[in-house]
Design a protein around this motif. Structure first.
Motif, PDB file in Angstrom:
ATOM      1  N   PHE A  80       0.832  -1.204   0.000  1.00  0.00           N
ATOM      2  CA  PHE A  80       0.000   0.000   0.000  1.00  0.00           C
ATOM      3  C   PHE A  80       0.867   1.254   0.000  1.00  0.00           C
ATOM      4  CE2 PHE A  80      -3.781  -2.433   0.833  1.00  0.00           C
ATOM      5  CZ  PHE A  80      -4.808  -1.605   0.418  1.00  0.00           C
ATOM      6  N   ALA A  81       1.897   1.275   0.843  1.00  0.00           N
ATOM      7  CA  ALA A  81       2.767   2.446   0.932  1.00  0.00           C
ATOM      8  C   ALA A  81       3.467   2.713  -0.393  1.00  0.00           C
ATOM      9  CB  ALA A  81       3.790   2.246   2.045  1.00  0.00           C
ATOM     10  N   ALA A  82       3.978   1.665  -1.012  1.00  0.00           N
ATOM     11  CA  ALA A  82       4.668   1.840  -2.291  1.00  0.00           C
ATOM     12  C   ALA A  82       3.709   2.294  -3.382  1.00  0.00           C
ATOM     13  CB  ALA A  82       5.342   0.528  -2.694  1.00  0.00           C
ATOM     14  N   GLY A  83       2.537   1.696  -3.415  1.00  0.00           N
ATOM     15  CA  GLY A  83       1.565   2.059  -4.448  1.00  0.00           C
ATOM     16  C   GLY A  83       1.112   3.502  -4.346  1.00  0.00           C
ATOM     17  N   ILE A  84       0.838   3.956  -3.154  1.00  0.00           N
ATOM     18  CA  ILE A  84       0.373   5.326  -2.995  1.00  0.00           C
ATOM     19  C   ILE A  84       1.516   6.312  -3.205  1.00  0.00           C
ATOM     20  CG2 ILE A  84      -0.614   6.969  -1.354  1.00  0.00           C
ATOM     21  CD1 ILE A  84      -2.412   4.726  -0.403  1.00  0.00           C
ATOM     22  N   ALA A  85       2.718   5.973  -2.784  1.00  0.00           N
ATOM     23  CA  ALA A  85       3.864   6.851  -3.028  1.00  0.00           C
ATOM     24  C   ALA A  85       4.129   6.982  -4.517  1.00  0.00           C
ATOM     25  CB  ALA A  85       5.100   6.321  -2.309  1.00  0.00           C
ATOM     26  N   VAL A  86       4.026   5.882  -5.243  1.00  0.00           N
ATOM     27  CA  VAL A  86       4.237   5.914  -6.690  1.00  0.00           C
ATOM     28  C   VAL A  86       3.156   6.750  -7.378  1.00  0.00           C
ATOM     29  CG1 VAL A  86       4.159   4.457  -8.758  1.00  0.00           C
ATOM     30  CG2 VAL A  86       5.558   3.789  -6.816  1.00  0.00           C
ATOM     31  N   GLY A  92       0.150  26.047 -13.334  1.00  0.00           N
ATOM     32  CA  GLY A  92       0.954  26.971 -14.120  1.00  0.00           C
ATOM     33  C   GLY A  92       2.303  27.281 -13.520  1.00  0.00           C
ATOM     34  N   LYS A  93       2.695  26.536 -12.533  1.00  0.00           N
ATOM     35  CA  LYS A  93       4.001  26.749 -11.911  1.00  0.00           C
ATOM     36  C   LYS A  93       5.049  25.991 -12.722  1.00  0.00           C
ATOM     37  CE  LYS A  93       2.104  28.046  -7.748  1.00  0.00           C
ATOM     38  NZ  LYS A  93       2.418  29.103  -6.892  1.00  0.00           N
ATOM     39  N   GLU A  94       6.293  26.276 -12.429  1.00  0.00           N
ATOM     40  CA  GLU A  94       7.362  25.525 -13.082  1.00  0.00           C
ATOM     41  C   GLU A  94       7.393  24.097 -12.532  1.00  0.00           C
ATOM     42  OE1 GLU A  94      11.075  26.861 -10.327  1.00  0.00           O
ATOM     43  OE2 GLU A  94      10.337  28.293 -11.803  1.00  0.00           O
ATOM     44  N   SER A  95       8.182  23.279 -13.118  1.00  0.00           N
ATOM     45  CA  SER A  95       8.283  21.887 -12.672  1.00  0.00           C
ATOM     46  C   SER A  95       8.724  21.842 -11.207  1.00  0.00           C
ATOM     47  CB  SER A  95       9.297  21.127 -13.518  1.00  0.00           C
ATOM     48  OG  SER A  95       8.838  21.032 -14.844  1.00  0.00           O
ATOM     49  N   PRO A  96       8.138  20.930 -10.434  1.00  0.00           N
ATOM     50  CA  PRO A  96       8.505  20.859  -9.018  1.00  0.00           C
ATOM     51  C   PRO A  96       9.944  20.376  -8.837  1.00  0.00           C
ATOM     52  CG  PRO A  96       7.043  19.069  -9.589  1.00  0.00           C
ATOM     53  CD  PRO A  96       7.119  19.956 -10.778  1.00  0.00           C
ATOM     54  N   SER A  97      10.550  20.827  -7.778  1.00  0.00           N
ATOM     55  CA  SER A  97      11.928  20.414  -7.508  1.00  0.00           C
ATOM     56  C   SER A  97      11.934  18.969  -6.999  1.00  0.00           C
ATOM     57  CB  SER A  97      12.554  21.339  -6.462  1.00  0.00           C
ATOM     58  OG  SER A  97      11.954  21.113  -5.203  1.00  0.00           O
ATOM     59  N   PRO A  98      13.063  18.317  -7.094  1.00  0.00           N
ATOM     60  CA  PRO A  98      13.158  16.948  -6.572  1.00  0.00           C
ATOM     61  C   PRO A  98      12.848  16.860  -5.078  1.00  0.00           C
ATOM     62  CG  PRO A  98      15.018  17.410  -7.998  1.00  0.00           C
ATOM     63  CD  PRO A  98      14.278  18.701  -7.819  1.00  0.00           C
ATOM     64  N   VAL A  99      13.129  17.934  -4.334  1.00  0.00           N
ATOM     65  CA  VAL A  99      12.831  17.927  -2.898  1.00  0.00           C
ATOM     66  C   VAL A  99      11.327  17.839  -2.676  1.00  0.00           C
ATOM     67  CG1 VAL A  99      12.972  19.287  -0.781  1.00  0.00           C
ATOM     68  CG2 VAL A  99      14.924  19.211  -2.336  1.00  0.00           C
ATOM     69  N   VAL A 100      10.569  18.620  -3.455  1.00  0.00           N
ATOM     70  CA  VAL A 100       9.105  18.587  -3.337  1.00  0.00           C
ATOM     71  C   VAL A 100       8.579  17.209  -3.696  1.00  0.00           C
ATOM     72  CG1 VAL A 100       6.964  19.504  -4.304  1.00  0.00           C
ATOM     73  CG2 VAL A 100       8.838  21.058  -3.750  1.00  0.00           C
ATOM     74  N   LEU A 101       9.110  16.631  -4.743  1.00  0.00           N
ATOM     75  CA  LEU A 101       8.667  15.295  -5.144  1.00  0.00           C
ATOM     76  C   LEU A 101       9.039  14.248  -4.090  1.00  0.00           C
ATOM     77  CD1 LEU A 101       9.504  15.389  -8.937  1.00  0.00           C
ATOM     78  CD2 LEU A 101       7.283  15.708  -7.847  1.00  0.00           C
ATOM     79  N   VAL A 112       9.409  14.789  -0.831  1.00  0.00           N
ATOM     80  CA  VAL A 112       8.527  14.983   0.319  1.00  0.00           C
ATOM     81  C   VAL A 112       7.140  14.435   0.020  1.00  0.00           C
ATOM     82  CG1 VAL A 112       7.368  16.740   1.718  1.00  0.00           C
ATOM     83  CG2 VAL A 112       9.811  16.926   1.248  1.00  0.00           C
ATOM     84  N   THR A 113       6.656  14.686  -1.185  1.00  0.00           N
ATOM     85  CA  THR A 113       5.349  14.150  -1.581  1.00  0.00           C
ATOM     86  C   THR A 113       5.356  12.627  -1.549  1.00  0.00           C
ATOM     87  OG1 THR A 113       4.998  16.065  -2.997  1.00  0.00           O
ATOM     88  CG2 THR A 113       3.603  14.153  -3.400  1.00  0.00           C
ATOM     89  N   GLY A 114       6.438  12.022  -2.031  1.00  0.00           N
ATOM     90  CA  GLY A 114       6.555  10.569  -1.985  1.00  0.00           C
ATOM     91  C   GLY A 114       6.567  10.033  -0.563  1.00  0.00           C
ATOM     92  N   LEU A 115       7.262  10.734   0.344  1.00  0.00           N
ATOM     93  CA  LEU A 115       7.294  10.298   1.741  1.00  0.00           C
ATOM     94  C   LEU A 115       5.930  10.434   2.409  1.00  0.00           C
ATOM     95  CD1 LEU A 115      10.712  11.775   2.907  1.00  0.00           C
ATOM     96  CD2 LEU A 115      10.127   9.371   2.565  1.00  0.00           C
ATOM     97  N   ILE A 116       5.236  11.527   2.118  1.00  0.00           N
ATOM     98  CA  ILE A 116       3.884  11.691   2.661  1.00  0.00           C
ATOM     99  C   ILE A 116       2.963  10.607   2.115  1.00  0.00           C
ATOM    100  CG2 ILE A 116       1.862  13.199   2.662  1.00  0.00           C
ATOM    101  CD1 ILE A 116       3.858  15.563   2.722  1.00  0.00           C
TER     102      ILE A 116
END
Length: 73
Positions: free
Chosen positions: A10-16, A30-39, A41-45
């Motif tokens: 479940f954790a892997a599926g939702i993170a992916v 309309g923002k620029e591409s997200p930084s790897p840090v944002v991605l 953090v989103t993956g960890l959440i």
């Protein structure tokens, strides 16, 4: 399947799923591409949420199995 494997899946599926969703949300806004840090953090959440949901799903499934066994008796 063991509970730990269920939680991990479940954790892997939702993170992916969370990382591309964050990317699309940034593009739609309309923002620029997200930084790897944002991605990251989103993956960890997403992984944390997936682990929580996976554990709840497993526990609910066990309760339903126990009820079914009691009804058979």
């Amino acid at each position: 399947m063991k509970k730990s494997l269920s939680v991990l899946l479940f954790a892997a599926g939702i993170a992916v799923a969370a990382v591309p969703a964050a990317w699309v949300a940034f593009l739609v806004l309309g923002k620029e591409s997200p930084s790897p840090v944002v991605l990251a953090v989103t993956g960890l959440i997403g992984a944390g949420g997936g682990a929580f949901i996976g554990a709840r799903f497993w526990d609910d499934r066990q309760v339903l199995r126990e009820r079914a066994d009691q009804e058979k008796e």
